[in-house]
Design a protein around this motif. Structure first.
Motif, short mmCIF file in Angstrom:
data_model
loop_
_atom_site.label_atom_id
_atom_site.label_comp_id
_atom_site.label_asym_id
_atom_site.label_seq_id
_atom_site.Cartn_x
_atom_site.Cartn_y
_atom_site.Cartn_z
N GLN A 1 -29.72 15.68 9.33
CA GLN A 1 -28.27 15.97 9.47
C GLN A 1 -28.08 16.75 10.89
O GLN A 1 -27.03 16.59 11.28
CB GLN A 1 -28.15 17.09 8.28
N ALA A 2 -28.88 17.65 11.08
CA ALA A 2 -28.34 18.35 12.37
C ALA A 2 -28.44 17.41 13.64
O ALA A 2 -27.81 17.54 14.61
CB ALA A 2 -29.68 19.28 12.84
N LEU B 1 -19.68 24.85 14.83
CA LEU B 1 -19.84 25.70 13.53
C LEU B 1 -19.93 24.82 12.50
O LEU B 1 -20.52 25.20 11.44
CB LEU B 1 -18.23 26.15 13.63
N ALA B 2 -19.32 23.55 12.32
CA ALA B 2 -19.87 22.85 11.25
C ALA B 2 -21.08 22.48 10.99
O ALA B 2 -21.97 22.38 9.97
CB ALA B 2 -19.07 21.31 11.15
N ARG B 3 -21.98 22.41 12.19
CA ARG B 3 -23.21 22.18 12.16
C ARG B 3 -23.92 23.26 11.61
O ARG B 3 -25.21 23.19 11.11
CB ARG B 3 -23.84 21.65 13.71
N CYS B 4 -23.44 24.53 12.29
CA CYS B 4 -24.28 25.56 11.76
C CYS B 4 -24.30 25.93 10.17
O CYS B 4 -25.33 26.41 9.69
CB CYS B 4 -23.67 26.93 12.33
N PHE C 1 -21.86 19.21 -0.31
CA PHE C 1 -21.70 18.80 0.94
C PHE C 1 -20.71 19.48 1.87
O PHE C 1 -19.63 20.19 1.25
CB PHE C 1 -21.69 17.31 1.07
N SER C 2 -20.90 19.56 3.22
CA SER C 2 -20.09 19.99 3.81
C SER C 2 -20.00 19.28 5.55
O SER C 2 -21.29 18.64 5.71
CB SER C 2 -19.92 21.47 4.43
N LEU D 1 -6.45 13.95 11.03
CA LEU D 1 -6.42 15.56 11.00
C LEU D 1 -7.70 15.75 11.17
O LEU D 1 -8.39 15.66 10.03
CB LEU D 1 -5.60 16.20 10.08
N PRO D 2 -8.30 16.40 12.17
CA PRO D 2 -9.80 16.90 12.14
C PRO D 2 -9.91 18.29 11.72
O PRO D 2 -8.86 19.23 11.67
CB PRO D 2 -10.12 17.05 13.61
N GLY D 3 -10.87 18.75 10.95
CA GLY D 3 -11.28 19.93 10.32
C GLY D 3 -12.44 20.03 9.62
O GLY D 3 -13.27 19.02 9.69
#
Length: 813
Positions: A77-78, A673-676, A696-697, A705-707
Motif C-alpha cells: 500500500q505504501a 498526508l494520505a499515505r501517512c 479504507f482510506s 475533484l481531488p481529496g
C-alpha cells in the motif's frame, strides 16, 4: 488454439517442488505476483469450517522477519500498489502489484508470511472478529445467496452444500484441537510441492528466474498432496427454485452441473462467455435486450475440480413475470443449439486474436491472474465437450426477486428464503441468431463536410488511439442517459469486434464517452456513436425510465459502503442534494438537452491523418464544444452531510475532504498526508477496534475533484459512532510525528511516474484533464514532494481538521 501472446514466458519446476512461471513484460513499469496454493476450503477439516479462509487472513498479519508496518500489506500500500487474496474450493490465491523496483522486497515479505507466519492466539481472536464481520456482510451478498440456493438443487452430500466461509461460531480458536488442525493444515499445504508462483514484470527473464529461485529457497520442500475425488454433482433434484432477494432487480440463474470436462475447462468457459456476451446486432444478448426482456448477463464458474464444474448464467431481467423468464430460457437453448452446430475454427481464430489484444490491455495484476487460463488454449474438442452438456437435464433453474415469500432455510451456512416450483417443459423458440456483424458493417462511407474540431492532444502510438469526451448537462434526466446507454450497446458490441472498446458513463452532472483501441476503426466507431447520440432509436428511449429505476434497484442490493460511493459524485455535483427528476426519455427531450450541453475532450495517440478524420467526425457530436475545457464544478464551503435511507442491518460512513490548496505543493502535501494515514487507519479501525470488514482510506479524485477519502462499514457500530471513530483518528496528531516520511515520500514519488502502458497512460492523462491539470503535473508534484517537511504535513493536517476545502459526509441512516 492458444492466444498469440505478446509476452515471452517460461515455465519450470524447482528442486524443492515449486512450479514457477515467469512472464517478461518489458513495457510495464509495474510488476505483479500470483502465488497459488493447491488447497482450499474443500480441503479443510470438517470439524472447523472456514479454517482455510481464516488461515488466508492470518497470513497477512505478518511473519518472523516482517511485522507491523513492514508486513506485505502496508508495504504494498505504501508503494501505491494493490494486493488481495482469495480462497476457493480447491485453491487459495495471493496476488499483488507494485512498482517493479520493489518486486524483490515484496517477494521477501510474501515468503515470510507464508513460510513463517505469526499465528499467536491474540491475533487470531482479533482476526476472527474481522471474519465474523465479513460473514455478516456476505449474508446479504447476491452471489453468496445465489450459490447457497443453488446448492439445494444438487444431489445431497456434495461439499458445495457445506459451510466454508467461517465465522465466530465455527472457528474455535480457544481449543487446542483447532490450533493443532490449523498448524497441520499450514504444514501440509503451505510447502513448495503444493505451490505455484507466477512472476510478471519488466525485469529480464534471467532476473525473474533468479527471483523465483530465491523465493523457492526459503520454502519448505515437499510433494503434491493427494486430492480426494468429490462426490457427483448429479442427479439433480429437478425442481426449480425461487429466491427472495433483499433488494435489486429480478434475476434468473441458469446453472449447469458439468462433469468429465477436459483440464482446459476455464479456457473453454472464457470462449463461451465471449460468445454469449457478444452485443453486436443479431447476437443473443443484443436481441434479448432489444426486446426489453433483459438488461444484463454474466457468466460465472463458482466451482470446478477434477472435471466437475458448476457453470452459472446470471440474467438481470427487465421484470418479474414468469413469461419473461420462460422467453429468456427458451431463447438461450435455441441459441445453444444454433451455436453447437456452428463451425468453431473461424470463431476460435477470431477469439484468439481478441483475447491476445485484451491480455495486452490488462494491468499487470489482472494479467498475472488470468495468465494460466489465457495460455492454456482451447480447441474444438474442448468447446464441443462443454456445449454437449449445456442441456436441460443438467440445469438447476433459480429465479428471484424481492416479492418471493418462501421458507427460511440454511444452505452452505447462510440463511435464504426459498420456495420450490415444479419443473416445466421448455418453451420452444426459434431465433434468427448471428454472431457478430458482417465485414465492413458500421464503416462510415465518407467524412463529414463540417469544420474540423480540434481537441487537446497527447502523442502516443500511431496504430492505437484513445478519445475521451465529457458533456455537462443542466438537467437532461437519468432516463435520457440510460436510454442512450442502451442505444449504444449494439455499437459497442460491433466496435469490440473491430478492436475498439466503447464506454458511456455518468458521474454527477457529466456524461462521459471513452473510445480506445485500433486506430483504423476508431473514427468509424466515433461516427456511429455520434449518430446514435444525435438520434437514439425509439425502442431505447422507451426503456430509459425503466432502466433508470432498475439501476436504482441494483444499487440498493449492494453493500452500504458501495451505495455511498455511488452517491458521492452526485452529492458533490449537486451541492449535497441527491434528488433526481425521473421523467420519461424521449428523442425530443434528449435533443433538447443536447442544445444546452457543453462538452470537452482529449485525444491520445493516432497519426496526423487519423486525428484529422476524428476532428471532422467530432463536428457531428451533439452539444457545444468548449476548447478551453470544462472547469470542475464549484463546491460550497463548509461541512455537508447527507443521510441515505439504506436497507440492511449494517451502517457505513463516507468522509470526503476536497483538496484545499490546489497548487503543486498543496496537492503533494495532501497526497503524502494520505499515505501517512492509510495503513494506521486500516489497522486501527479494522484490526484493533474490529469495527468491520470494509475499511479504507486514500487520496482519490471524484468527478474531477481531488481529496482525501475515508470509508468504513460495520455490523456493530452506528453511523454516529463510526463518524466519531473517524474523527478521533483524524484528531490524533501523533500519527504524523512517527510516520516514516522518507520511505513514504520515496514510494509516493515512484507511484507518480508516468505509466508506460498506453491504456493506463491515456486514462491517466484524462484524469489530469478532468481535474484541470497540465500534462506535466506529475513531474511538478514530484518536485514539490522532494521539498516537503514534517511541518508542512502538520499544517496540512490542521487545514484538514478545519475543513479548509470542505467536508462531505455521507452516512447510512
Amino acid at each position: 488454439m492458444a492466444a498469440q501472446l505478446a509476452f515471452p514466458s517460461q515455465r519450470f519446476a524447482l528442486a524443492n517442488g515449486l512450479r514457477a512461471t515467469i512472464v517478461h513484460a518489458p513495457d510495464d513499469s509495474r510488476a505483479a505476483v500470483l502465488l497459488r496454493v493447491a488447497a482450499g476450503s474443500h480441503d479443510e477439516p470438517a470439524a472447523f469450517p472456514g479454517l482455510a479462509h481464516f488461515l488466508e487472513h492470518l497470513l497477512f498479519l505478518g511473519g518472523e522477519c516482517f511485522s507491523d508496518e513492514q508486513r506485505l500489506m502496508p508495504f504494498v500500500q505504501a508503494c501505491g500498489g494493490r494486493l488481495n487474496a482469495s480462497t476457493q474450493a480447491r485453491s487459495t490465491d495471493f496476488f499483488f502489484e507494485l512498482p517493479s523496483a520493489h518486486l524483490e522486497q515484496g517477494l521477501e515479505r510474501l515468503l515470510d508470511m507464508l513460510a513463517h507466519p505469526c499465528l499467536d492466539e491474540a491475533g487470531q481472536l482479533r482476526e476472527r472478529e474481522v471474519l465474523e464481520a465479513e460473514y455478516r456482510a456476505r449474508a446479504g451478498d447476491l452471489d453468496t445467496l445465489c450459490d447457497a440456493a443453488l446448492a439445494r438443487g444438487l444431489t445431497p452430500g456434495h461439499p458445495l452444500a457445506d459451510f466454508h466461509a467461517g465465522n465466530r461460531a465455527s472457528l474455535a480458536v480457544e481449543q487446542a484441537g483447532f490450533q493443532q488442525a490449523l498448524g497441520d493444515f499450514h504444514r501440509r499445504h503451505y510447502q513448495a510441492g503444493q505451490l505455484s508462483l507466477t512472476l510478471l514484470g519488466p525485469q529480464s527473464p534471467a532476473e525473474l528466474r533468479r527471483l523465483a529461485e530465491r523465493f523457492a529457497m526459503g520454502l519448505p520442500g515437499g510433494a503434491p498432496q493427494a486430492r480426494s475425488v468429490p462426490p457427483a454433482l448429479s442427479p439433480l433434484r429437478g425442481e426449480g427454485l425461487r429466491l427472495r432477494l433483499p433488494a435489486g432487480p429480478p434475476r434468473l440463474w441458469l446453472a449447469f452441473a458439468l462433469d468429465e470436462q477436459p483440464p482446459a475447462l476455464e479456457a473453454a468457459v472464457d470462449f463461451f462467455s465471449w460468445l454469449i456476451r457478444d452485443e453486436a446486432p443479431g447476437a443473443l444478448l443484443a436481441q434479448l435486450c432489444e426486446r426489453g426482456w433483459l438488461d444484463e448477463m454474466r457468466v460465472r464458474l463458482p466451482y470446478q475440480h477434477a472435471g466437475q464444474a458448476l457453470l452459472v448464467l446470471d440474467f438481470t431481467l427487465a421484470d418479474e413475470r414468469a413469461a419473461t423468464r420462460e422467453r429468456v430460457e427458451a431463447a438461450l437453448f435455441d441459441w445453444l443449439a444454433f451455436m453447437a452446430a456452428a463451425s468453431w475454427r473461424e470463431l476460435l481464430a477470431e477469439y484468439a486474436g481478441q483475447a491476445a489484444r485484451r491480455l495486452v490491455e490488462l494491468a499487470p495484476l489482472e494479467r498475472v491472474r488470468e495468465w494460466q487460463r489465457a495460455t492454456a488454449g482451447v480447441d474444438e474438442q474442448g468447446i464441443a465437450a462443454l456445449f454437449a452438456q449445456l442441456q436441460p437435464q443438467r440445469l438447476i433453474r433459480l429465479s428471484g426477486d424481492d416479492r418471493v415469500a418462501g421458507e427460511w432455510v440454511e444452505s452452505a451456512g447462510f440463511g435464504v428464503w426459498l420456495e420450490r416450483e415444479p419443473a416445466r417443459p421448455p418453451v420452444s423458440r426459434t431465433g434468427d441468431w448471428r454472431f457478430g456483424v458482417a465485414d465492413g458493417a458500421g464503416v462510415a462511407a465518407s467524412s463529414p463536410v463540417g469544420a474540423e474540431v480540434m481537441l487537446p492532444w497527447l502523442p502516443g502510438p500511431e496504430e492505437r488511439g484513445a478519445l475521451f469526451l465529457r458533456w455537462r448537462l443542466a438537467d437532461a434526466g437519468r432516463a435520457s442517459f440510460f436510454a442512450l446507454q442502451r442505444a449504444l450497446r449494439p455499437v459497442a458490441g460491433a466496435a469490440r469486434k473491430r478492436g475498439v472498446e466503447l464506454r458511456f458513463t455518468a458521474q454527477g452532472m457529466d456524461w462521459q464517452l471513452t473510445l480506445q483501441g485500433d486506430a483504423d476503426a476508431l473514427p468509424d466507431v466515433l461516427a456511429a456513436t455520434a449518430s446514435v447520440l444525435r438520434e437514439p432509436v425509439s425502442s431505447a428511449c422507451a426503456q430509459g425510465l425503466r432502466l433508470s429505476l432498475a439501476e436504482r434497484r441494483r444499487q440498493a442490493g449492494e453493500l452500504p459502503i458501495r451505495q455511498l460511493l455511488y452517491a458521492l459524485p452526485d452529492s458533490l455535483a449537486l451541492g449535497g442534494s441527491l434528488h433526481h427528476t425521473e421523467r420519461e426519455a424521449t428523442a425530443e427531450r434528449i435533443v433538447a438537452g443536447w442544445r444546452q450541453a457543453r462538452w470537452d475532450g482529449l485525444l491520445v495517440g493516432l497519426s496526423a491523418e487519423r486525428r484529422r478524420v476524428v476532428g471532422q467526425w467530432l463536428s457531428t457530436v451533439p452539444g457545444i464544444s468548449q476548447p478551453a475545457g470544462l472547469p470542475p464544478p464549484p463546491l460550497p464551503a463548509g461541512a455537508h452531510r447527507h443521510d441515505l435511507a439504506l436497507a440492511g442491518d449494517e451502517h457505513a460512513v463516507l468522509l470526503f475532504c476536497p483538496l484545499a490548496d490546489r497548487s503543486a505543493a498543496g496537492e503533494a502535501t495532501w497526497r503524502l498526508l494520505a499515505r501517512c494515514f492509510e495503513e494506521p487507519f486500516y489497522r486501527r479501525l479494522r484490526s484493533e477496534m474490529q469495527l468491520g470488514y470494509a475499511v479504507f482510506s486514500g487520496f482519490r479524485q471524484v468527478g474531477g475533484l481531488p481529496g482525501l477519502l475515508f470509508a468504513v462499514q460495520s455490523p456493530w457500530a452506528s453511523a454516529e459512532q463510526l463518524l466519531g471513530h473517524v474523527d478521533a483518528f483524524l484528531d490524533d496528531s501523533r500519527l504524523l510525528a512517527t510516520a516514516p516520511l522518507d520511505d513514504l515520500r520515496r514510494a509516493l514519488s515512484s507511484s507518480l511516474e508516468a505509466p508506460v502502458r498506453f491504456p493506463e497512460r491515456a486514462e491517466h492523462a484524462w484524469q489530469l484533464h478532468q481535474a484541470g491539470r497540465p500534462h506535466d503535473w506529475p513531474g511538478r508534484l514530484r518536485e514539490a514532494l522532494a521539498g516537503l517537511t514534517r511541518d508542512d504535513l502538520l499544517a496540512a493536517h490542521q487545514a484538514l481538521l478545519a475543513s479548509a476545502g470542505g467536508r462531505w459526509m455521507l452516512t447510512s441512516a
